[in-house]
Scaffold this motif. Structure first.
Motif, PDB file in Angstrom:
ATOM      1  N   SER A 150       7.226   0.590  -4.862  1.00  0.00           N
ATOM      2  CA  SER A 150       6.493   0.714  -6.116  1.00  0.00           C
ATOM      3  C   SER A 150       6.749   2.073  -6.762  1.00  0.00           C
ATOM      4  O   SER A 150       5.951   3.008  -6.594  1.00  0.00           O
ATOM      5  CB  SER A 150       4.992   0.519  -5.858  1.00  0.00           C
ATOM      6  OG  SER A 150       4.271   0.630  -7.053  1.00  0.00           O
ATOM      7  N   PRO A 151       7.829   2.190  -7.512  1.00  0.00           N
ATOM      8  CA  PRO A 151       8.139   3.492  -8.127  1.00  0.00           C
ATOM      9  C   PRO A 151       7.111   3.919  -9.189  1.00  0.00           C
ATOM     10  O   PRO A 151       6.914   5.107  -9.406  1.00  0.00           O
ATOM     11  CB  PRO A 151       9.526   3.282  -8.740  1.00  0.00           C
ATOM     12  CG  PRO A 151       9.738   1.826  -8.802  1.00  0.00           C
ATOM     13  CD  PRO A 151       8.861   1.205  -7.767  1.00  0.00           C
ATOM     14  N   GLU A 152       6.450   2.942  -9.797  1.00  0.00           N
ATOM     15  CA  GLU A 152       5.448   3.278 -10.816  1.00  0.00           C
ATOM     16  C   GLU A 152       4.263   4.016 -10.211  1.00  0.00           C
ATOM     17  O   GLU A 152       3.756   4.980 -10.798  1.00  0.00           O
ATOM     18  CB  GLU A 152       4.945   2.018 -11.537  1.00  0.00           C
ATOM     19  CG  GLU A 152       6.015   1.238 -12.264  1.00  0.00           C
ATOM     20  CD  GLU A 152       6.739   0.257 -11.349  1.00  0.00           C
ATOM     21  OE1 GLU A 152       6.183  -0.106 -10.297  1.00  0.00           O
ATOM     22  OE2 GLU A 152       7.863  -0.115 -11.696  1.00  0.00           O
ATOM     23  N   THR A 153       3.799   3.574  -9.036  1.00  0.00           N
ATOM     24  CA  THR A 153       2.646   4.239  -8.425  1.00  0.00           C
ATOM     25  C   THR A 153       3.008   5.622  -7.893  1.00  0.00           C
ATOM     26  O   THR A 153       2.180   6.524  -7.916  1.00  0.00           O
ATOM     27  CB  THR A 153       2.038   3.386  -7.298  1.00  0.00           C
ATOM     28  OG1 THR A 153       3.034   3.115  -6.322  1.00  0.00           O
ATOM     29  CG2 THR A 153       1.475   2.078  -7.846  1.00  0.00           C
ATOM     30  N   ASN A 198       9.114   4.696  -3.054  1.00  0.00           N
ATOM     31  CA  ASN A 198       9.886   4.518  -4.273  1.00  0.00           C
ATOM     32  C   ASN A 198      10.541   3.141  -4.311  1.00  0.00           C
ATOM     33  O   ASN A 198      10.692   2.555  -5.376  1.00  0.00           O
ATOM     34  CB  ASN A 198      10.938   5.617  -4.401  1.00  0.00           C
ATOM     35  CG  ASN A 198      11.490   5.729  -5.796  1.00  0.00           C
ATOM     36  OD1 ASN A 198      10.838   5.380  -6.760  1.00  0.00           O
ATOM     37  ND2 ASN A 198      12.699   6.228  -5.895  1.00  0.00           N
ATOM     38  N   ALA A 213       5.245   7.619  -9.291  1.00  0.00           N
ATOM     39  CA  ALA A 213       5.271   8.472 -10.485  1.00  0.00           C
ATOM     40  C   ALA A 213       3.862   8.737 -11.000  1.00  0.00           C
ATOM     41  O   ALA A 213       3.551   9.857 -11.435  1.00  0.00           O
ATOM     42  CB  ALA A 213       6.124   7.821 -11.571  1.00  0.00           C
ATOM     43  N   ALA A 214       2.988   7.725 -10.938  1.00  0.00           N
ATOM     44  CA  ALA A 214       1.606   7.902 -11.390  1.00  0.00           C
ATOM     45  C   ALA A 214       0.856   8.885 -10.488  1.00  0.00           C
ATOM     46  O   ALA A 214       0.095   9.725 -10.984  1.00  0.00           O
ATOM     47  CB  ALA A 214       0.882   6.559 -11.416  1.00  0.00           C
TER      48      ALA A 214
END
Length: 107
Positions: A47-50, A44, A52-53
Motif C-alpha cells: 500500500s504505497p498510498e498509506t 510500499n 506516503a500518507a
C-alpha cells in the motif's frame, strides 16, 4: 478485558511476523543467499498510498526529524523483526501474572 485486546494484537503481529519470515525464507532459498526484506519495501509493495500518507502526516503534524531519524530507521529493518518485536511488546503489556500461593497455604 483490555489485556485481551493487547494479547490479540500480539497474536496478530506474531502471525504477520511469521508470514513475513516465511516469505523471506522462500526468497532466500530461491536466490541461494540470505534475503531480508525491509518493512518499508513490503509496506510500499502492499500500500504505497498509506506509506506516503503516514510520512506526510508525521512530517507535517508531528516533526520531520522524527521521520528522518527514528521511523525511517525502524521501517528500514527487516519486516519480520519489527513485527516480532511489536508482538513481544504487546504481549508484555497484556501479560497477566500468575497468582502466587499464599505463604500460609495448607499443604
Amino acid at each position: 478485558m483490555i489485556r485481551f485486546f493487547f494479547r490479540l494484537a500480539a497474536m496478530i503481529a506474531l502471525a504477520v511476523s511469521v508470514i513475513m519470515a516465511v516469505l523471506d525464507a522462500t526468497r532466500s532459498v530461491a536466490a541461494s543467499h540470505l534475503v531480508m526484506t525491509p518493512l518499508k519495501t513490503s509496506w510500499n509493495a502492499v500500500s504505497p498510498e498509506t506509506l506516503a500518507a503516514a510520512e506526510s502526516f508525521v512530517r507535517e503534524k508531528v516533526q520531520p526529524l522524527l521521520w528522518d531519524t527514528v521511523i525511517d530507521w525502524v521501517i528500514g529493518l527487516p519486516g519480520f523483526a519489527v513485527f516480532a518485536a511489536l508482538a513481544f511488546l504487546l504481549y508484555m503489556i497484556g501479560y497477566k501474572q500468575a497468582r502466587r500461593a499464599s505463604r500460609l497455604a495448607a499443604g
